[in-house]
Design a protein around this motif. Structure first.
Motif, PDB file in Angstrom:
ATOM      1  N   LEU A  14       0.396  -1.130  -0.309  1.00  0.00           N
ATOM      2  CA  LEU A  14      -0.040   0.487  -0.064  1.00  0.00           C
ATOM      3  C   LEU A  14       0.798   1.487  -0.143  1.00  0.00           C
ATOM      4  O   LEU A  14       0.088   2.471  -0.966  1.00  0.00           O
ATOM      5  N   ARG A  15       2.109   1.712   0.690  1.00  0.00           N
ATOM      6  CA  ARG A  15       2.898   2.640   0.703  1.00  0.00           C
ATOM      7  C   ARG A  15       3.349   3.117  -0.911  1.00  0.00           C
ATOM      8  O   ARG A  15       3.419   4.095  -1.368  1.00  0.00           O
ATOM      9  N   VAL A  16       3.561   1.949  -1.992  1.00  0.00           N
ATOM     10  CA  VAL A  16       4.173   2.053  -3.044  1.00  0.00           C
ATOM     11  C   VAL A  16       2.872   2.378  -3.893  1.00  0.00           C
ATOM     12  O   VAL A  16       2.811   3.659  -4.323  1.00  0.00           O
ATOM     13  N   VAL A  17       1.427   2.250  -3.607  1.00  0.00           N
ATOM     14  CA  VAL A  17       0.637   2.840  -4.020  1.00  0.00           C
ATOM     15  C   VAL A  17       0.286   3.778  -3.905  1.00  0.00           C
ATOM     16  O   VAL A  17       0.291   4.890  -4.669  1.00  0.00           O
ATOM     17  N   GLU A  18       1.100   4.082  -2.949  1.00  0.00           N
ATOM     18  CA  GLU A  18       0.292   5.627  -2.204  1.00  0.00           C
ATOM     19  C   GLU A  18       1.154   7.005  -2.887  1.00  0.00           C
ATOM     20  O   GLU A  18       1.757   7.857  -3.095  1.00  0.00           O
ATOM     21  N   TYR A  19       3.229   6.171  -2.771  1.00  0.00           N
ATOM     22  CA  TYR A  19       3.785   6.671  -3.599  1.00  0.00           C
ATOM     23  C   TYR A  19       3.606   7.516  -5.190  1.00  0.00           C
ATOM     24  O   TYR A  19       3.767   8.266  -5.184  1.00  0.00           O
ATOM     25  N   LEU A  20       3.071   6.412  -5.288  1.00  0.00           N
ATOM     26  CA  LEU A  20       2.902   6.044  -6.835  1.00  0.00           C
ATOM     27  C   LEU A  20       1.728   7.712  -7.020  1.00  0.00           C
ATOM     28  O   LEU A  20       1.905   8.248  -7.887  1.00  0.00           O
ATOM     29  N   HIS A  21       0.824   7.210  -6.131  1.00  0.00           N
ATOM     30  CA  HIS A  21      -0.554   8.837  -6.120  1.00  0.00           C
ATOM     31  C   HIS A  21       0.309  10.247  -6.112  1.00  0.00           C
ATOM     32  O   HIS A  21      -0.201  10.823  -6.687  1.00  0.00           O
ATOM     33  N   ASN A  22       0.740  10.261  -4.932  1.00  0.00           N
ATOM     34  CA  ASN A  22       2.147  11.281  -4.700  1.00  0.00           C
ATOM     35  C   ASN A  22       2.935  11.377  -5.846  1.00  0.00           C
ATOM     36  O   ASN A  22       4.078  12.785  -5.558  1.00  0.00           O
ATOM     37  N   THR A  23       3.617  11.299  -6.456  1.00  0.00           N
ATOM     38  CA  THR A  23       4.682  11.616  -7.517  1.00  0.00           C
ATOM     39  C   THR A  23       4.325  11.356  -8.712  1.00  0.00           C
ATOM     40  O   THR A  23       4.458  11.216  -9.405  1.00  0.00           O
ATOM     41  N   PRO A  24       4.006  12.607  -9.092  1.00  0.00           N
ATOM     42  CA  PRO A  24       3.790  13.184 -10.109  1.00  0.00           C
ATOM     43  C   PRO A  24       4.809  12.707 -12.207  1.00  0.00           C
ATOM     44  O   PRO A  24       3.969  12.380 -12.673  1.00  0.00           O
ATOM     45  N   TRP A  25       5.837  13.096 -11.302  1.00  0.00           N
ATOM     46  CA  TRP A  25       6.758  12.735 -12.689  1.00  0.00           C
ATOM     47  C   TRP A  25       6.543  10.927 -12.412  1.00  0.00           C
ATOM     48  O   TRP A  25       7.450  10.685 -14.156  1.00  0.00           O
ATOM     49  N   LEU A  26       6.318  10.368 -11.716  1.00  0.00           N
ATOM     50  CA  LEU A  26       6.277   9.182 -12.451  1.00  0.00           C
ATOM     51  C   LEU A  26       5.461   8.692 -13.638  1.00  0.00           C
ATOM     52  O   LEU A  26       4.371   8.507 -12.652  1.00  0.00           O
ATOM     53  N   PRO A  27       5.682   8.032 -14.679  1.00  0.00           N
ATOM     54  CA  PRO A  27       4.101   8.567 -15.499  1.00  0.00           C
ATOM     55  C   PRO A  27       4.568   6.297 -15.714  1.00  0.00           C
ATOM     56  O   PRO A  27       4.828   5.590 -16.827  1.00  0.00           O
ATOM     57  N   VAL A  28       3.298   6.330 -14.630  1.00  0.00           N
ATOM     58  CA  VAL A  28       2.882   4.575 -14.358  1.00  0.00           C
ATOM     59  C   VAL A  28       1.401   4.582 -15.694  1.00  0.00           C
ATOM     60  O   VAL A  28       1.170   4.870 -15.608  1.00  0.00           O
ATOM     61  N   ARG A  29       2.477   3.343 -16.235  1.00  0.00           N
ATOM     62  CA  ARG A  29       1.641   2.313 -17.567  1.00  0.00           C
ATOM     63  C   ARG A  29       0.647   1.236 -16.914  1.00  0.00           C
ATOM     64  O   ARG A  29      -0.346   1.972 -17.268  1.00  0.00           O
ATOM     65  N   PHE A  30       1.047   0.890 -15.751  1.00  0.00           N
ATOM     66  CA  PHE A  30       0.151  -0.167 -14.755  1.00  0.00           C
ATOM     67  C   PHE A  30       1.034  -0.321 -13.962  1.00  0.00           C
ATOM     68  O   PHE A  30       2.136  -0.591 -13.341  1.00  0.00           O
TER      69      PHE A  30
END
Length: 129
Positions: A14-30
């Motif tokens: 869940l911390r990874v999910v939170e980090y991805l949501h709070n880090t706009p410079w990471l262009p997550v595909r999936f």
């Protein structure tokens, strides 16, 4: 660019999910999350490559939570199946893995899986803490 890590429990996932949501410079595909008896496999695939500094920052964060992971053939095939558009249910049946989430990073799916698993067992194993 992709990152595959093994994490000890649901809270770290869940911390990874939170980090991805709070880090706009990471262009997550999936993001794909698979639960195993002794931990969680998390794959994050990006739309494009990061520069060396941001790649290092993201790897440092992931290394604080878990370990870089080379999945066995069964998990590797399951991850490939999901990436090529196979449904999570088909992948779970074919490769006997518990696909918790695939797509946009979603903490709710992880929480729901954890609650249902614990309810079914009647106690909370360490990996679901």
């Amino acid at each position: 660019m992709e990152y595959i890590y093994y994490l000890a429990n649901a809270s770290l996932t869940l911390r990874v999910v939170e980090y991805l949501h709070n880090t706009p410079w990471l262009p997550v595909r999936f993001m794909t999350v698979i639960h195993q008896i002794d931990g969680w496999v998390v794959k994050v695939k990006l739309e494009r490559c990061l520069d060396a500094g941001r790649d290092g920052d993201f790897r440092a964060f992931l290394n604080e939570l878990g370990i870089a992971y080379e999945p066995d053939i069964r998990v590797r095939m399951a991850l490939w199946g999901l990436e090529t558009g196979q449904s999570p249910v088909d992948v779970m049946r074919r490769y006997q893995v518990a696909v918790v989430s695939h797509g946009s990073p979603d903490g709710e799916e992880i929480e729901e899986f954890r609650q249902q698993f614990v309810q079914g067992l009647g106690y909370c194993p360490e990996t679901l803490a």
